[in-house]
Design a protein around this motif. Sequence first.
Motif, mmCIF file in Angstrom:
data_model
loop_
_atom_site.group_PDB
_atom_site.id
_atom_site.type_symbol
_atom_site.label_atom_id
_atom_site.label_comp_id
_atom_site.label_asym_id
_atom_site.label_seq_id
_atom_site.Cartn_x
_atom_site.Cartn_y
_atom_site.Cartn_z
ATOM 1 N N SER A 7 49.718 32.458 3.353
ATOM 2 C CA SER A 7 48.664 33.400 2.973
ATOM 3 C C SER A 7 47.668 33.623 4.099
ATOM 4 O O SER A 7 46.614 34.204 3.890
ATOM 5 N N ILE A 91 50.507 35.345 -8.422
ATOM 6 C CA ILE A 91 50.462 34.720 -7.099
ATOM 7 C C ILE A 91 51.117 35.642 -6.068
ATOM 8 O O ILE A 91 50.608 35.828 -4.957
ATOM 9 N N ALA A 94 48.828 38.875 -5.527
ATOM 10 C CA ALA A 94 47.425 38.709 -5.117
ATOM 11 C C ALA A 94 47.207 39.121 -3.664
ATOM 12 O O ALA A 94 47.940 38.713 -2.757
ATOM 13 N N VAL A 99 43.128 32.898 -6.415
ATOM 14 C CA VAL A 99 43.661 33.538 -7.614
ATOM 15 C C VAL A 99 43.016 32.880 -8.827
ATOM 16 O O VAL A 99 43.149 31.661 -9.026
ATOM 17 N N LYS A 183 45.792 30.505 -3.418
ATOM 18 C CA LYS A 183 47.146 31.055 -3.433
ATOM 19 C C LYS A 183 48.088 30.196 -2.594
ATOM 20 O O LYS A 183 49.231 29.927 -2.996
#
Length: 315
Positions: A7, A91, A94, A99, A183
């Motif tokens: 992420s 997830i 996002a 989240v 996340k």
Amino acid sequence: MLDTHSSSGLGTGVTIAIPTYNRSRLLASTLESLFSLQVPCGLSVEIVVIDNNCTDDTAAVIQGAAPRSPFPIRHIVEARQGLCYCRNRAIEEARYEHVVYFDDDVNVAPEWLLGYMDAVENYQADCVVGPVFPNFETAIPSLFTPRVVDSLTSYYSRKGDNVLLLPQESASEVPGCNFGVRKSVAAQIGGFRCELDRVGKELLAGGDTEFGWRLGKYGKRIVYHPKCRIEHILTSEKLSKQYLRKRWYGGGVTRRLLHQYYGRPLTFRRRIRYTVGILRLCVGWLWARISKPEGIAFEKELQLRDVFGYLWGRY
């Protein structure tokens, strides 16, 4: 398959995820409460409603709410039936590193995001939980004992007025209707087990509990923040004997499945112990029906259903 890509590069912000299934009236109220959220300076926010094959007017509710929302709202349809499919889809969808999950029947406190970011920035939280207070749409039937009422109200979530770092043994106490997680952390531990928790109107549970247990197992930091509070709307349906009977039976089935994941299978010796317990409960239930108030007898009946679900329930 859960997308476990890094992420890194995600903007500083929060994706609010609301899985929903045919509760458009309650969803409208939940969305309305989100419009009053106080947002920390520089924090981006989006709302993602995960529609699990709704057949009511959920789409119209989302469309009607979008123009009034201070945050972008996205409507995502998840065709695979089940709450944890929706959680995993959130997830994947996002746009931000944090989240936050709410049920579709809650009212969220305006300062929720302030508490969440305080937990993240000052307590290095990987997951943040908060207190859940019940809001009964109708009067609680007088025959329900405190234990029966507690089974509906996420009582374990209310941990006082101070910020707390939960110890590993309490890591499973993640209320599925009210928590947030990084996340990257959710992806790292594999997301949610889709064989657990609600599918349509069925009452298997435990997806949030097992997820919290794995967070603790992996050494992640779970922080309780009192500002992250919500009201959970409890409808008249949930105050019916029929619903409670089904819920307690489902609770027993859930507990057995969780024990398997925790490495505590139902051995022959434990089965014998539970069977003896059923005999004792049967005697207690029959005696309560003769000599005790109706509420005591009903609680005993629910305990029996829980144990029957544990020993013989299917999932």
